[in-house]
Design an enzyme around this catalytic site. Structure first.
Site, PDB file in Angstrom:
ATOM      1  N   GLU A  29     -69.036  85.002 -62.954  1.00  7.79           N
ATOM      2  CA  GLU A  29     -70.458  85.046 -62.559  1.00  7.79           C
ATOM      3  C   GLU A  29     -70.876  86.491 -62.249  1.00  7.79           C
ATOM      4  OE1 GLU A  29     -71.771  84.852 -58.659  1.00  7.79           O
ATOM      5  OE2 GLU A  29     -70.013  83.770 -57.919  1.00  7.79           O
ATOM      6  N   LYS A 164     -67.961  78.621 -49.563  1.00 10.11           N
ATOM      7  CA  LYS A 164     -68.198  79.712 -48.635  1.00 10.11           C
ATOM      8  C   LYS A 164     -68.115  79.179 -47.203  1.00 10.11           C
ATOM      9  CE  LYS A 164     -71.235  82.128 -51.741  1.00 10.11           C
ATOM     10  NZ  LYS A 164     -70.199  82.465 -52.688  1.00 10.11           N
TER      11      LYS A 164
HETATM   12  N1  PSU Z   1     -71.177  85.847 -53.602  1.00  8.94           N
HETATM   13  C1  PSU Z   1     -71.880  86.684 -52.831  1.00  8.94           C
HETATM   14  N2  PSU Z   1     -73.198  86.497 -52.689  1.00  8.94           N
HETATM   15  C2  PSU Z   1     -73.846  85.508 -53.325  1.00  8.94           C
HETATM   16  C3  PSU Z   1     -73.102  84.614 -54.132  1.00  8.94           C
HETATM   17  C4  PSU Z   1     -71.791  84.847 -54.236  1.00  8.94           C
HETATM   18  O1  PSU Z   1     -71.273  87.579 -52.239  1.00  8.94           O
HETATM   19  O2  PSU Z   1     -75.055  85.408 -53.209  1.00  8.94           O
HETATM   20  C5  PSU Z   1     -73.773  83.512 -54.858  1.00  8.94           C
HETATM   21  C6  PSU Z   1     -72.855  82.696 -55.785  1.00  8.94           C
HETATM   22  O3  PSU Z   1     -73.191  83.090 -57.086  1.00  8.94           O
HETATM   23  C7  PSU Z   1     -73.242  81.261 -55.521  1.00  8.94           C
HETATM   24  C8  PSU Z   1     -74.575  81.438 -54.861  1.00  8.94           C
HETATM   25  O4  PSU Z   1     -73.326  80.508 -56.686  1.00  8.94           O
HETATM   26  O5  PSU Z   1     -74.392  82.574 -54.056  1.00  8.94           O
HETATM   27  C9  PSU Z   1     -75.036  80.263 -54.089  1.00  8.94           C
HETATM   28  O6  PSU Z   1     -76.293  80.555 -53.600  1.00  8.94           O
HETATM   29  P1  PSU Z   1     -77.175  79.459 -52.886  1.00  8.94           P
HETATM   30  O7  PSU Z   1     -76.409  79.150 -51.631  1.00  8.94           O
HETATM   31  O8  PSU Z   1     -78.487  80.139 -52.633  1.00  8.94           O
HETATM   32  O9  PSU Z   1     -77.265  78.326 -53.830  1.00  8.94           O
END
Ligand code: PSU
Ligand code: MN
Length: 305
Positions: A29, A164
């Site tokens: 990603e 996370k």
């Molecule tokens: N790693 C980071 N920051 C991010 C992300 C990953 O250090 O913003 C991203 C990943 O790509 C993951 C996304 O898919 O955050 C999820 O975001 P949200 O919680 O807004 O759906």
């Protein structure tokens, strides 16, 4: 620039060759580059991840959107362009892609967008750091990452260090169960929490690549290619941060986000960035270690399929 489906998806020469010769490709990603890590460390980490994947005789396909085109694989000239562009990078989930294509925007792809694009390109294995999921206090915010919905709908194996740690882990695991997404612990009985290798959440364990490959094949048939699988790979112990150490910092970061009114798509990058500051970079070191570890496992798994 448009593929046979009429989408602006462009494969790099290397990825195109690997796919047409049926060699293993591992998707990466790009939100972690555009929003996760500071410059120039972000590009150094990407180079390292690509190197790990090629050490395992696989081809890395980093997915990113630039000027309205989804690139599958970043070659040297694109990398240079990306490093020097003044165009801002948005954070693009799967639902953001159509408008980004039409407006010729640029952006890092989240797990959901990367899964969607990898699938369209015929890539089955994807390594990330940690997936998004159900945020804490979801009862008020309704903030549930599209990553979970993408896992429920796209036949891609996602290798991550669990979800996370900033999330409501229990709710995230419940949703994955409801969606019928297998969560397999690689050499672990418990769900890893990004920075922390172990937790109190029990998951199904697998220690054998062939078994993992077999179960993936069965899953695809059972679900008519209609959903993904999460392979949870714990951060190597030497880089792990104990949850008793990181949890107060997470609470502090969440309180700060609430105080300054950060929510929606800004929330995850904001919290991770603040944690990097509070831990004086220790969380960033852990993040890099687990990214590499996941790229390695995704590659050996791709070879076993
Ligand atoms: N790693 C980071 N920051 C991010 C992300 C990953 O250090 O913003 C991203 C990943 O790509 C993951 C996304 O898919 O955050 C999820 O975001 P949200 O919680 O807004 O759906
Ligand atoms: Mn969200």
């Amino acid at each position: 620039m448009y593929n046979s489906e009429g989408l602006p998806i462009k494969l790099s020469e290397e990825v195109h060759c690997a796919l047409s010769e049926k060699r293993q490709v591992v998707a990466l990603e790009s939100t972690v580059i555009t929003h996760g890590l500071p410059k120039p460390l972000n590009w150094e980490v990407l180079a390292r991840l690509q190197q790990v994947i090629s050490e395992e005789d696989c081809t890395a396909a980093t997915i990113i959107v630039h000027r309205g085109v989804a690139h599958i694989g970043i070659d040297d000239s694109l990398k240079e362009e990306l490093q020097n562009t003044d165009i801002p990078f948005n954070k693009l989930s799967l639902r953001d892609l159509p408008l980004a294509f039409a407006r010729k925007d640029s952006g890092g792809t989240t797990v959901s967008a990367t899964m969607g694009l990898a699938h369209r390109a015929g890539i089955e294995v994807f390594a990330t750091g940690g997936i998004g999921g159900v945020h804490r206090f979801w009862q008020d915010s309704w903030d549930v990452s599209m990553d979970l919905i993408a896992l429920s709908r796209m036949p891609v194996i996602v290798v991550s260090a669990g979800c996370k740690a900033i999330l409501d882990v229990e709710a995230t695991l419940e949703m994955l169960e409801s969606f019928g997404v297998p969560v397999v612990g690689w050499q672990t009985d418990t769900f890893p929490l990004f920075y922390t290798p172990e937790s109190n959440y029990h998951i199904s364990r697998c220690d054998d690549l062939d078994l993992l490959a077999q179960s993936w094949k069965a899953h695809k048939i059972l679900r008519d290619n209609g959903s993904g699988m999460l392979v949870a790979n714990p951060i190597p112990k030497e880089y792990g941060i104990h949850s008793s150490q990181i949890e107060p910092f997470i609470n502090q970061a969440i309180a700060e986000a609430k105080h300054v009114g950060i929510k929606g798509k800004e929330l995850t990058p904001f919290l991770l960035d603040l944690l990097a500051q509070i831990t004086k970079g220790e969380s960033v070191k852990a993040n890099i270690a687990l990214l590499e570890h996941n790229a390695r496992l995704a590659s050996v798994l791709a070879k076993a399929l």
